[in-house]
Design a protein around this motif. Sequence first.
Motif, mmCIF file in Angstrom:
data_model
loop_
_atom_site.group_PDB
_atom_site.id
_atom_site.type_symbol
_atom_site.label_atom_id
_atom_site.label_comp_id
_atom_site.label_asym_id
_atom_site.label_seq_id
_atom_site.Cartn_x
_atom_site.Cartn_y
_atom_site.Cartn_z
ATOM 1 N N LYS A 36 -5.830 11.570 0.059
ATOM 2 C CA LYS A 36 -4.688 12.041 0.891
ATOM 3 C C LYS A 36 -4.446 11.309 2.196
ATOM 4 N N GLU A 87 1.851 20.045 1.775
ATOM 5 C CA GLU A 87 1.550 18.690 0.888
ATOM 6 C C GLU A 87 2.536 18.595 0.069
ATOM 7 N N ARG A 145 0.253 13.335 1.344
ATOM 8 C CA ARG A 145 0.617 12.748 0.255
ATOM 9 C C ARG A 145 -0.482 11.793 -0.422
ATOM 10 N N HIS A 146 -0.699 11.739 -1.804
ATOM 11 C CA HIS A 146 -1.836 11.261 -2.595
ATOM 12 C C HIS A 146 -1.387 9.815 -2.864
ATOM 13 N N TYR A 147 -2.534 8.961 -2.340
ATOM 14 C CA TYR A 147 -2.439 7.534 -2.696
ATOM 15 C C TYR A 147 -3.690 7.011 -3.402
ATOM 16 N N TYR A 159 8.187 5.873 0.292
ATOM 17 C CA TYR A 159 7.933 6.683 1.176
ATOM 18 C C TYR A 159 6.870 6.124 2.451
ATOM 19 N N ALA A 160 5.762 5.501 2.101
ATOM 20 C CA ALA A 160 4.832 5.242 2.754
ATOM 21 C C ALA A 160 5.203 3.953 3.406
ATOM 22 N N ASP A 199 4.181 16.438 -3.330
ATOM 23 C CA ASP A 199 4.093 15.623 -4.283
ATOM 24 C C ASP A 199 4.471 14.161 -4.203
ATOM 25 N N ASN A 200 3.996 13.201 -4.424
ATOM 26 C CA ASN A 200 4.773 12.054 -4.151
ATOM 27 C C ASN A 200 5.727 11.755 -5.192
ATOM 28 N N ASN A 201 6.219 12.209 -6.019
ATOM 29 C CA ASN A 201 7.276 12.214 -6.753
ATOM 30 C C ASN A 201 8.761 13.071 -6.281
ATOM 31 N N SER A 247 1.618 0.943 -1.798
ATOM 32 C CA SER A 247 2.469 1.621 -1.033
ATOM 33 C C SER A 247 3.671 1.989 -1.978
ATOM 34 N N ASP A 248 4.429 3.374 -1.676
ATOM 35 C CA ASP A 248 5.495 3.731 -2.523
ATOM 36 C C ASP A 248 6.542 3.463 -1.255
#
Length: 114
Positions: free
Chosen positions: A6, A109, A27-29, A63-64, A111-113, A60-61
């Motif tokens: 996280k 928390e 967020r989880h990466y 958001y990040a 979800d990255n989606n 990275s997505d």
Amino acid sequence: MKFSGKIGFVTTQMTKPGIYKEVAVERHYYGDLLKKTLRQQAAEQLNDNTRTNNQISIISDAYAYDHFHEIRYVVWKGVPWKVTTVDESFPRLTLSLGDIYTGAMQQREVDNNG
């Protein structure tokens, strides 16, 4: 070595007029642990400070990449570590870690989606 964990993004939000609070979003990466070192730093208190010089490169997505300036900590081995620098190398972000993080954590928390 691989990394899965996280990352905390911290923002300041006004709760009441003139009253502000730090709110964290975790967020989880996934990524790679580039450098793995731990050191004890002499302190003026009773116990020494624990510091790391680790570097973690995450995939990275959007958001990040858009919120890299809000990254404050990484949870590694169950401990939140303060992020001292963020290096942008799209599509990756390289995070340098320092002291144990003691600020706002785990307010929510995501979800990255979504």
